[in-house]
Scaffold this motif. Structure first.
Motif, PDB file in Angstrom:
ATOM      1  N   CYS A 185       0.826  -1.214   0.000  1.00  0.00           N
ATOM      2  CA  CYS A 185       0.000   0.000   0.000  1.00  0.00           C
ATOM      3  C   CYS A 185       0.860   1.264   0.000  1.00  0.00           C
ATOM      4  N   ALA A 186       1.947   1.250   0.764  1.00  0.00           N
ATOM      5  CA  ALA A 186       2.826   2.417   0.810  1.00  0.00           C
ATOM      6  C   ALA A 186       3.475   2.650  -0.554  1.00  0.00           C
ATOM      7  N   ARG A 187       3.894   1.583  -1.202  1.00  0.00           N
ATOM      8  CA  ARG A 187       4.512   1.722  -2.521  1.00  0.00           C
ATOM      9  C   ARG A 187       3.491   2.225  -3.547  1.00  0.00           C
ATOM     10  N   TRP A 188       2.267   1.715  -3.447  1.00  0.00           N
ATOM     11  CA  TRP A 188       1.221   2.156  -4.368  1.00  0.00           C
ATOM     12  C   TRP A 188       0.914   3.632  -4.174  1.00  0.00           C
ATOM     13  N   ALA A 189       0.868   4.101  -2.926  1.00  0.00           N
ATOM     14  CA  ALA A 189       0.602   5.513  -2.652  1.00  0.00           C
ATOM     15  C   ALA A 189       1.705   6.403  -3.240  1.00  0.00           C
ATOM     16  N   GLU A 190       2.958   5.959  -3.143  1.00  0.00           N
ATOM     17  CA  GLU A 190       4.059   6.735  -3.724  1.00  0.00           C
ATOM     18  C   GLU A 190       3.951   6.793  -5.246  1.00  0.00           C
ATOM     19  N   GLU A 191       3.568   5.684  -5.862  1.00  0.00           N
ATOM     20  CA  GLU A 191       3.418   5.665  -7.314  1.00  0.00           C
ATOM     21  C   GLU A 191       2.283   6.577  -7.767  1.00  0.00           C
ATOM     22  N   GLN A 192       1.203   6.648  -6.973  1.00  0.00           N
ATOM     23  CA  GLN A 192       0.105   7.545  -7.318  1.00  0.00           C
ATOM     24  C   GLN A 192       0.532   9.002  -7.235  1.00  0.00           C
ATOM     25  N   LEU A 193       1.385   9.319  -6.244  1.00  0.00           N
ATOM     26  CA  LEU A 193       1.903  10.678  -6.133  1.00  0.00           C
ATOM     27  C   LEU A 193       2.758  11.040  -7.342  1.00  0.00           C
ATOM     28  N   ARG A 209      -2.109  11.834  -2.139  1.00  0.00           N
ATOM     29  CA  ARG A 209      -3.512  11.934  -1.719  1.00  0.00           C
ATOM     30  C   ARG A 209      -3.926  10.724  -0.902  1.00  0.00           C
ATOM     31  N   PHE A 210      -3.100   9.686  -0.918  1.00  0.00           N
ATOM     32  CA  PHE A 210      -3.423   8.448  -0.228  1.00  0.00           C
ATOM     33  C   PHE A 210      -2.434   8.245   0.921  1.00  0.00           C
ATOM     34  N   ILE A 211      -2.960   8.151   2.108  1.00  0.00           N
ATOM     35  CA  ILE A 211      -2.134   8.002   3.308  1.00  0.00           C
ATOM     36  C   ILE A 211      -2.244   6.569   3.791  1.00  0.00           C
ATOM     37  N   CYS A 212      -1.119   5.909   3.945  1.00  0.00           N
ATOM     38  CA  CYS A 212      -1.090   4.519   4.438  1.00  0.00           C
ATOM     39  C   CYS A 212      -0.756   4.549   5.923  1.00  0.00           C
ATOM     40  N   ARG A 259      -8.482  -1.486   4.290  1.00  0.00           N
ATOM     41  CA  ARG A 259      -9.617  -0.566   4.411  1.00  0.00           C
ATOM     42  C   ARG A 259      -9.238   0.807   3.871  1.00  0.00           C
ATOM     43  N   LEU A 260     -10.070   1.286   2.946  1.00  0.00           N
ATOM     44  CA  LEU A 260      -9.902   2.608   2.364  1.00  0.00           C
ATOM     45  C   LEU A 260     -11.000   3.501   2.909  1.00  0.00           C
ATOM     46  N   ALA A 261     -10.628   4.525   3.665  1.00  0.00           N
ATOM     47  CA  ALA A 261     -11.604   5.440   4.280  1.00  0.00           C
ATOM     48  C   ALA A 261     -11.479   6.810   3.636  1.00  0.00           C
ATOM     49  N   SER A 262     -12.619   7.405   3.282  1.00  0.00           N
ATOM     50  CA  SER A 262     -12.612   8.735   2.667  1.00  0.00           C
ATOM     51  C   SER A 262     -12.162   9.775   3.682  1.00  0.00           C
ATOM     52  N   SER A 286     -15.849  12.816  -5.817  1.00  0.00           N
ATOM     53  CA  SER A 286     -14.853  13.902  -5.787  1.00  0.00           C
ATOM     54  C   SER A 286     -14.034  13.863  -4.504  1.00  0.00           C
ATOM     55  N   ILE A 287     -13.671  12.664  -4.113  1.00  0.00           N
ATOM     56  CA  ILE A 287     -12.868  12.480  -2.896  1.00  0.00           C
ATOM     57  C   ILE A 287     -11.442  12.935  -3.165  1.00  0.00           C
ATOM     58  N   GLU A 288     -10.908  13.758  -2.296  1.00  0.00           N
ATOM     59  CA  GLU A 288      -9.564  14.289  -2.480  1.00  0.00           C
ATOM     60  C   GLU A 288      -8.483  13.361  -1.908  1.00  0.00           C
ATOM     61  N   GLY A 289      -8.851  12.516  -0.981  1.00  0.00           N
ATOM     62  CA  GLY A 289      -7.849  11.663  -0.374  1.00  0.00           C
ATOM     63  C   GLY A 289      -8.465  10.447   0.306  1.00  0.00           C
ATOM     64  N   LEU A 290      -7.643   9.423   0.489  1.00  0.00           N
ATOM     65  CA  LEU A 290      -8.069   8.200   1.162  1.00  0.00           C
ATOM     66  C   LEU A 290      -7.016   7.808   2.185  1.00  0.00           C
ATOM     67  N   GLU A 291      -7.487   7.254   3.291  1.00  0.00           N
ATOM     68  CA  GLU A 291      -6.575   6.696   4.294  1.00  0.00           C
ATOM     69  C   GLU A 291      -6.688   5.177   4.248  1.00  0.00           C
ATOM     70  N   ILE A 292      -5.545   4.517   4.066  1.00  0.00           N
ATOM     71  CA  ILE A 292      -5.516   3.059   3.928  1.00  0.00           C
ATOM     72  C   ILE A 292      -4.973   2.459   5.225  1.00  0.00           C
ATOM     73  N   SER A 293      -5.638   1.453   5.733  1.00  0.00           N
ATOM     74  CA  SER A 293      -5.198   0.784   6.966  1.00  0.00           C
ATOM     75  C   SER A 293      -5.268  -0.718   6.796  1.00  0.00           C
ATOM     76  N   ILE A 294      -4.448  -1.412   7.562  1.00  0.00           N
ATOM     77  CA  ILE A 294      -4.399  -2.882   7.550  1.00  0.00           C
ATOM     78  C   ILE A 294      -5.118  -3.372   8.805  1.00  0.00           C
ATOM     79  N   VAL A 295      -6.200  -4.141   8.621  1.00  0.00           N
ATOM     80  CA  VAL A 295      -7.012  -4.599   9.757  1.00  0.00           C
ATOM     81  C   VAL A 295      -7.134  -6.119   9.702  1.00  0.00           C
ATOM     82  N   PRO A 296      -6.323  -6.863  10.454  1.00  0.00           N
ATOM     83  CA  PRO A 296      -6.477  -8.326  10.480  1.00  0.00           C
ATOM     84  C   PRO A 296      -7.626  -8.748  11.384  1.00  0.00           C
TER      85      PRO A 296
END
Length: 772
Positions: free
Chosen positions: A271-279, A295-298, A349-352, A331-341
């Motif tokens: 997820c962190a690598r994907w967020a960097e690639e999106q930036l 725009r995506f915070i892991c 989980r992607l939260a607006s 028109s979401i400007e950002g998402l927060e990604i979390s790992i929930v086992p």
């Protein structure tokens, strides 16, 4: 013959004797010539017979399609060439030696017994030719034949030869080398063919499913092309082009096997690598070029989280699609990604970042679910056995992407609402290691690693294996080796824990591709020394702490084995230095005895508080390097000396002599309450008094009479603890006629008076009563 002729002629006294001698010498020379001729004929016949057997062996190997076929062919033909046993070892792509199987034929058995490798890959320790469990214990001549193909070593063959022409070794080696190379080429070609067949079948299935949708899109193109495409029509053409492109992508997602590129991966790093690639993509498209952050915070996990299994590229593609759909719809400007086992799966989980009204969210989600791109994302997730769900929590839109835990076998399974009873296998104190959400949903039984040997596992039960490389020691390595070998654990799911506070991307580069490879990589690879303690749970619970205190040599630890499976797993993991048997039932168990016979040079120490009949230990009493010793408070020093002696590789007496010492110990355990004299015991054992005293001290480290005194004092201690008998009565019961002499001997051996021991026992009783 010339020398014999000269000798006999020189002794002949008459012409008749000379003629008789000449006649006998001539007959002998004729017989010798005939024997040489017959021997030559036999060798030619034998060579022709061996050549015929080799030809039959070679012809059968030409049809071999796997290594097992080679083993079976060898078991059918090589015993006829004088090879009683044979074990095949090959090299894998990494150069590791792997045991592939073999056969063993007894001299009195008509057929060879096949020996199969373990279900998991059975690696051979460095510097060894065979696994420890396969190393032959029977006497005989063994040879190692290296196997080559075009100057490349591909393995070796270990054989036991009874009566074989040495010239056959090279022929057998050449035949097996060619057969192994052929099997390897066949397996590589067969694997490629199967992959192609799966891809072709999957491609044909998906094409038949979506052909109608693609055809409707083509018709729409034809209708629009007849008109002048302007304004809204241009938008519609662009939309249809995009639709067709995603339909083709969906076809490829289904047709390409995820398992072909599936590996273990770190979800947080992904997820962190994907967020960097999106930036980087935003900056290259001049979208948000002023942004310093993505725009995506892991979010960094707050506790342990697992490794997952799948195709990282496809999962990153799925995240991109979901993020695009959310951005276009809300028109979401950002998402927060979390790992929930959780108990069922691990969720991304992607939260607006902004609030979305529930009504608007429901309308937008309905539009997203009808989008062909969402169908592509959902299919990618389904191919990984997972799911995509939407929900509202506190005004925020939540996308839950569930990925199942990997299995030991490496297969991808679907997440379902599992009603099966859960069994969680892990280290001691597992509840302290699990994530909070995991513990809250945990309703099944937690089984420590070392308890799986005698734990009954139902195939219908769901098994979850918790793995933490920081918690793996030699003992848990034996348990994990056992799990790898047993078929019932192949579908077990694995929570491969990652430390949330020491995340490093570099770990992805060296991580094994599947769970089985990960398990093999975290097992303690050396063969440490150990004392294997055999007994029931009750006896082990009582004696193991004492034994652990007695073992003073660093690098050696006692390993408790309560079952045959535990004993076999321990033998495969540790290098035994000493076997401690706590109960006679172990020595009478035929399966335990068979395993012990693999290590004839390892000492066995049978220890028991008090020995009964000698017949109870008949399974080991005739074995070499066997020592019997009583246990208890006054025998700790003796037992420690014996253990230390075995760990220092100091040999005990050979079996005939050690049997006399064992008989003396059994005699004392039986007759300790009687008046025993040295001549009486020597007469009972059919040995001289001096000889008996000398060999007993050499074996046990103390004198015969010191041992007898300790045995009597140990019985006295038990009587002081368990009865209220007087000292005079106790002295008489254990073979002392003089109470004063008994007290002196007791204090010398136990270090305290009998009265102090009795006071201590009363004190312990009062403490128990007060606590009650």
């Amino acid at each position: 013959m010339t020398a014999l002729r000269f000798e006999f002629l020189s002794r002949a006294s008459s012409r008749e004797d000379i003629d008789k001698t000449e006649r006998l010498i001539h007959q002998a020379m004729v017989a010798l010539g005939l024997s040489k001729e017959r021997r030559h004929e036999y060798l030619l016949w034998k060579e022709k017979e061996d050549e015929q057997k080799l030809n039959l062996f070679n012809q059968e190997l030409l049809c071999a399609k796997d290594v097992l076929s080679i083993i079976r062919a060898a078991a059918g033909h090589l015993p006829g060439l004088g090879i009683l046993s044979s074990y095949l070892v090959t090299k894998d792509k990494q150069g590791n030696l792997m045991f592939k199987g073999g056969y063993r034929k007894g001299k009195d058995t008509p057929y060879a017994e096949l020996i199969y490798p373990r279900p998991s890959r059975e690696a051979i320790p460095r510097g060894c030719f065979l696994p420890d469990r396969i190393i032959p214990t029977e006497p005989g001549a063994f040879f190692v034949l290296p196997l080559f193909f075009e100057s490349t070593e591909i393995g070796h063959l270990v054989i036991q030869a009874a009566d074989i022409d040495p010239s056959l070794y090279e022929k057998i080696r050449s035949i097996l080398s060619s057969a192994l190379r052929g099997v390897k080429l066949f397996e590589e070609g067969d694997e490629a063919r199967k992959r192609a067949e799966r891809a072709e079948k999957s491609m044909s299935d998906i094409v038949s499913v979506i052909s109608r949708e693609i055809q409707s899109s083509i018709e729409a193109f034809d209708n629009i092309s007849k008109l002048d495409a302007t304004g809204a029509q241009e938008v519609e053409v662009s939309r249809l082009k995009e639709l067709v492109r995603y339909l083709i992508d969906l076809s490829q997602a289904k047709s390409e096997s995820v398992l072909a590129r599936a590996v273990l991966f770190d979800p947080y790093c992904l997820c962190a690598r994907w967020a960097e690639e999106q930036l980087k993509a935003d900056k290259s498209n001049n979208k948000g070029s002023n942004r310093a952050e993505s725009r995506f915070i892991c979010a960094r996990p707050s506790s342990a989280y697992p490794l997952l299994y799948g195709d990282p590229k496809q999962l990153e593609r799925m995240l991109t699609i979901v993020a695009q759909l959310l951005e276009e719809t809300f028109s979401i400007e950002g998402l927060e990604i979390s790992i929930v086992p959780s108990i069922q799966s691990c969720e991304l989980r992607l939260a607006s970042a902004s609030m979305i009204p529930k009504k608007i969210g429901a309308t937008g989600l309905n539009r997203i679910e009808k989008d062909i791109r969402f169908e592509l994302a959902k299919q990618i997730c389904l191919l990984h056995g997972g799911y995509i769900l939407f929900s509202h929590e506190g005004g925020n839109l939540i996308v839950r992407i569930g990925i199942p835990y990997p299995t030991v076998s490496g297969s991808i399974h679907n997440i379902s609402n599992r009603e099966a009873e859960l069994r969680v296998i892990g280290p001691q104190g597992l509840s302290d290691h699990l994530p909070c959400g995991f513990v809250n949903g945990l309703s099944g039984k937690i089984i420590p690693y070392n308890s799986i040997f005698h734990e009954s596992i139902n195939p219908l039960q769901r098994i979850l294996l918790y793995l933490d490389s920081m918690e793996i020691d030699h003992e848990s390595s034996a348990a994990l080796s056992f799990i790898l070998d047993k078929e019932k654990f192949q579908n077990a799911e694995c929570f491969i824990a990652q430390n949330a506070f020491s995340i490093r991307e570099t770990r992805l580069e060296h991580r094994p591709a599947d769970v089985a490879g990960f398990l093999r990589s975290i097992l303690v690879s050396d063969s440490p020394s150990a004392i294997l303690v055999l007994g029931s749970e009750a006896s082990l619970h009582k004696e193991t702490p004492i034994i652990r205190d007695l073992v003073q040599k660093p690098g050696i630890r006692p390993v408790a084995c309560t079952s045959l499976d535990a004993f076999e797993a321990a033998l495969n993991r540790w290098r035994p230095m000493l076997f401690l048997i706590l109960e006679p039932m172990i020595s009478k168990n035929q399966e335990f005895s068979t395993l012990l016979q693999r290590f004839p040079s390892i000492p066995i120490m049978a220890i028991c508080r008090f020995f009964g009949a000698k017949e109870e230990w008949a399974g080991i009493i005739e074995r070499p390097h066997v020592v019997f010793c009583n246990t208890g408070e006054v025998f700790s020093e003796v037992l420690a000396g014996l253990i230390q002696r075995s760990l220092e590789s100091k040999k005990f007496l050979p079996s005939p002599t050690s049997g006399v010492v064992a008989d003396a110990i059994f005699y004392m355990n039986k007759s300790y309450s009687e008046q025993i004299s040295r001549w009486k015991m020597a007469s009972y054992l059919n040995a001289s008094e001096d000889y008996l005293s000398r060999i007993f001290h050499a074996q046990m480290g103390i004198s015969l009479w010191n041992y007898l005194a300790r045995l009597r004092v140990q019985h006295a201690i038990d009587l002081l603890y368990s009865t209220g008998a007087g000292l005079a009565e106790i002295a008489d019961l254990i073979g002392f006629r003089d109470e004063a002499y008994f007290c002196r001997v007791f204090k010398r051996i136990a270090g305290a008076t009998p009265g102090s021991f009795r006071s201590r026992s009363f004190s312990d009783v009062r403490k128990v009563q007060e606590s009650d």
